[in-house]
Enzyme design. Structure first.
Site, PDB file in Angstrom:
ATOM      1  N   SER A 126       0.825  -1.208   0.000  1.00  0.00           N
ATOM      2  CA  SER A 126       0.000   0.000   0.000  1.00  0.00           C
ATOM      3  C   SER A 126       0.858   1.256   0.000  1.00  0.00           C
ATOM      4  O   SER A 126       1.960   1.273   0.545  1.00  0.00           O
ATOM      5  CB  SER A 126      -0.882  -0.008   1.256  1.00  0.00           C
ATOM      6  OG  SER A 126      -1.436   1.253   1.480  1.00  0.00           O
ATOM      7  N   TYR A 151      -2.291   0.309  10.261  1.00  0.00           N
ATOM      8  CA  TYR A 151      -2.482  -0.373   8.966  1.00  0.00           C
ATOM      9  C   TYR A 151      -1.225  -0.190   8.108  1.00  0.00           C
ATOM     10  O   TYR A 151      -0.668  -1.172   7.599  1.00  0.00           O
ATOM     11  CB  TYR A 151      -3.700   0.181   8.222  1.00  0.00           C
ATOM     12  CG  TYR A 151      -3.714  -0.249   6.773  1.00  0.00           C
ATOM     13  CD1 TYR A 151      -3.348   0.635   5.767  1.00  0.00           C
ATOM     14  CD2 TYR A 151      -4.034  -1.558   6.428  1.00  0.00           C
ATOM     15  CE1 TYR A 151      -3.323   0.229   4.441  1.00  0.00           C
ATOM     16  CE2 TYR A 151      -4.003  -1.974   5.105  1.00  0.00           C
ATOM     17  CZ  TYR A 151      -3.646  -1.071   4.120  1.00  0.00           C
ATOM     18  OH  TYR A 151      -3.608  -1.473   2.803  1.00  0.00           O
ATOM     19  N   LYS A 155       1.821  -3.048   6.683  1.00  0.00           N
ATOM     20  CA  LYS A 155       2.295  -3.214   5.307  1.00  0.00           C
ATOM     21  C   LYS A 155       3.807  -3.014   5.245  1.00  0.00           C
ATOM     22  O   LYS A 155       4.510  -3.706   4.515  1.00  0.00           O
ATOM     23  CB  LYS A 155       1.560  -2.256   4.368  1.00  0.00           C
ATOM     24  CG  LYS A 155       0.090  -2.585   4.203  1.00  0.00           C
ATOM     25  CD  LYS A 155      -0.128  -3.995   3.640  1.00  0.00           C
ATOM     26  CE  LYS A 155      -1.600  -4.313   3.429  1.00  0.00           C
ATOM     27  NZ  LYS A 155      -1.815  -5.673   2.876  1.00  0.00           N
TER      28      LYS A 155
HETATM   29  C1  WQD Z   1      -9.737   8.538   1.325  1.00  0.00           C
HETATM   30  C2  WQD Z   1      -9.979  10.000   1.700  1.00  0.00           C
HETATM   31  C3  WQD Z   1     -10.427  10.267   4.041  1.00  0.00           C
HETATM   32  C4  WQD Z   1     -14.284   8.289   4.244  1.00  0.00           C
HETATM   33  C5  WQD Z   1      -7.239   3.472   1.371  1.00  0.00           C
HETATM   34  C6  WQD Z   1      -7.327   2.064   1.792  1.00  0.00           C
HETATM   35  C7  WQD Z   1      -5.972   1.520   2.123  1.00  0.00           C
HETATM   36  C8  WQD Z   1      -4.972   1.848   1.036  1.00  0.00           C
HETATM   37  C9  WQD Z   1      -4.971   3.313   0.698  1.00  0.00           C
HETATM   38  C10 WQD Z   1      -4.752  -0.092  -0.365  1.00  0.00           C
HETATM   39  C11 WQD Z   1      -9.312  10.367   3.016  1.00  0.00           C
HETATM   40  C12 WQD Z   1     -11.628  10.683   3.202  1.00  0.00           C
HETATM   41  C13 WQD Z   1     -13.087   8.783   3.774  1.00  0.00           C
HETATM   42  C14 WQD Z   1     -15.295   9.183   4.668  1.00  0.00           C
HETATM   43  C15 WQD Z   1     -13.870  11.026   4.111  1.00  0.00           C
HETATM   44  N1  WQD Z   1      -5.234   1.136  -0.152  1.00  0.00           N
HETATM   45  N2  WQD Z   1     -12.888  10.126   3.708  1.00  0.00           N
HETATM   46  N3  WQD Z   1     -15.046  10.538   4.589  1.00  0.00           N
HETATM   47  O1  WQD Z   1      -7.608   6.097   4.007  1.00  0.00           O
HETATM   48  O2  WQD Z   1      -6.662   6.716   1.717  1.00  0.00           O
HETATM   49  O3  WQD Z   1      -6.870   4.296   2.465  1.00  0.00           O
HETATM   50  O4  WQD Z   1      -6.305   3.636   0.332  1.00  0.00           O
HETATM   51  O5  WQD Z   1      -4.043  -0.717   0.314  1.00  0.00           O
HETATM   52  O6  WQD Z   1      -6.112   0.133   2.233  1.00  0.00           O
HETATM   53  O7  WQD Z   1      -8.152   2.003   2.920  1.00  0.00           O
HETATM   54  O8  WQD Z   1      -8.895   5.629   1.872  1.00  0.00           O
HETATM   55  O9  WQD Z   1     -11.256   5.931   1.237  1.00  0.00           O
HETATM   56  O10 WQD Z   1     -10.669   5.703   3.701  1.00  0.00           O
HETATM   57  O11 WQD Z   1     -10.051   7.775   2.488  1.00  0.00           O
HETATM   58  O12 WQD Z   1     -13.662  12.254   4.039  1.00  0.00           O
HETATM   59  O13 WQD Z   1     -16.421   8.799   5.103  1.00  0.00           O
HETATM   60  O14 WQD Z   1     -11.385  10.170   1.915  1.00  0.00           O
HETATM   61  O15 WQD Z   1     -10.243  11.141   5.144  1.00  0.00           O
HETATM   62  O16 WQD Z   1      -8.888  11.717   2.954  1.00  0.00           O
HETATM   63  P1  WQD Z   1      -7.465   5.785   2.566  1.00  0.00           P
HETATM   64  P2  WQD Z   1     -10.298   6.204   2.353  1.00  0.00           P
END
Ligand code: WQD
Length: 334
Positions: A126, A151, A155
């Site tokens: 990741s 998390y 990784k």
């Molecule tokens: C994206 C953005 C949140 C939910 C993911 C995977 C992880 C890795 C990387 C593969 C952030 C914002 C989210 C919500 C929001 N991929 N958000 N409201 O945290 O980047 O991680 O990609 O391994 O496994 O989980 O993804 O979709 O949770 O968040 O504002 O209800 O959306 O703060 O800025 P993240 P995400």
């Protein structure tokens, strides 16, 4: 037809990769404990594949399941290891759950692989291994900084473990943000419970299943105050696994551990994604700005040129297609 063990193969990325594996002439064998998916994903896979793929219900931490898989399947040419928990925010709240499943689970898998003489693995890593990058886009030689979440730490540890297993040939794929769904809408992202990831929460809220989206933080040092990520279509990501597997089995690796960024190279803020969703679907994306989420990095997106040069892989699908496919999948959920 070479057998490929796909741990987490009924999950979001795993299920899409299972389809791509069969299309590429492999025989995917699925291991999944159904902790974050449903067995009904097999119905969608059967429609897409023309046959029901072999499925073993079991946990990556159950050493005995691998003996059963090998005895019932025969030779396993390689493993694609998806099975892991992946919610950044949840990992902050429950670190031991993440270390047990993601790190101990990998160790149990590798121990079984060594026992059965399986020495090829494609590892689901990741972009979170980069922590909060000093320079973006990040390339594979960018510094590995302290992880911003447990998390991300799992990784980082996984990569160290794989590098140290010199008997193993590893293709390590650092995903950015996988979103979207198969264009048929037969498989997609199906998180159990309240989604922690942006897109499944968004589509469920637009479908009226959840309250309006809360944007985690609007005061970051970005153009519109919201976090930036590199969103990639899950089908592009699935294709990257086939490219990595072909390199692995084609014995073209130049070292026992090769690492690739699998992203589009484009960064989008949360608000830019919401605007793109409305433009792509014609649906209103209601939201409110809330507090920052612990574990989030401000901005990260990929320099994915190594994957293009070495694997011959490049993302083909843009944000509008990702969001259209995500919404199409949502509208097909009963
Ligand atoms: C994206 C953005 C949140 C939910 C993911 C995977 C992880 C890795 C990387 C593969 C952030 C914002 C989210 C919500 C929001 N991929 N958000 N409201 O945290 O980047 O991680 O990609 O391994 O496994 O989980 O993804 O979709 O949770 O968040 O504002 O209800 O959306 O703060 O800025 P993240 P995400």
């Amino acid at each position: 037809m070479k057998n490929i063990l796909v741990t987490g193969g009924l999950g979001f990325i795993g299920s899409h990769t299972v389809v791509s594996l069969q299309e590429a002439g492999f025989n995917p064998v699925i291991l999944d404990n159904l902790s974050n998916t449903r067995e009904t994903v097999l119905d969608g896979l059967e429609k897409l594949m023309g046959r029901r793929p072999v499925f073993f219900k079991g946990d990556v931490n159950d050493a005995g399941i691998y003996d059963r898989i090998v005895s019932e399947t025969g030779e396993i040419a390689a493993v694609i290891h998806f099975a892991a928990f992946k919610a950044v925010g949840e990992s902050v709240e429950q670190p031991l759950k993440y270390y047990h499943n993601n790190v101990q689970g990998l160790i149990t898998l590798l121990t079984a692989m060594q026992k059965h003489g399986i020495n090829n693995i494609v590892f689901s890593s990741s972009c979170t291994v980069y922590g909060e990058p000093d320079q973006i886009p990040v390339n594979e030689d960018s510094p590995i900084k302290p992880a911003a979440s447990p998390y991300g730490a799992t990784k980082q540890m996984g990569e160290i473990i794989l590098r140290d297993c010199a008997w193993l040939n590893t293709q390590c794929l650092r995903y950015f943000n996988p979103i979207g769904a198969h264009p048929t809408g037969l498989i997609g992202e199906l998180p159990l419970g309240v989604p922690s990831n942006l897109i499944p929460y968004l589509t469920q809220s637009v479908a009226g299943l959840r309250p309006a989206l809360t944007v985690h933080g609007g005061d970051y040092s970005t153009t519109d105050g919201t976090c930036i990520r590199d969103y990639i279509h899950v089908c592009d990501l699935a294709d990257a696994h086939v490219a990595a597997l072909n390199r692995l089995l084609g014995k073209s690796q130049t070292s026992t551990f090769e690492v690739f960024n699998i992203g589009t190279g484009d960064g989008s803020s949360v608000l830019q994604v919401l605007n793109a969703f409305e433009a792509a679907t014609g649906k209103k994306a209601d939201y409110q700005i809330g507090p920052r989420r612990p574990g989030d990095v401000v901005a990260v997106w990929a320099d994915a040129t190594r994957a293009e040069k070495v694997l011959g892989w490049k993302a083909k699908r843009g944000l509008p297609e990702m969001l259209r496919d995500a919404w199409n999948w949502q509208t097909r959920q009963v």
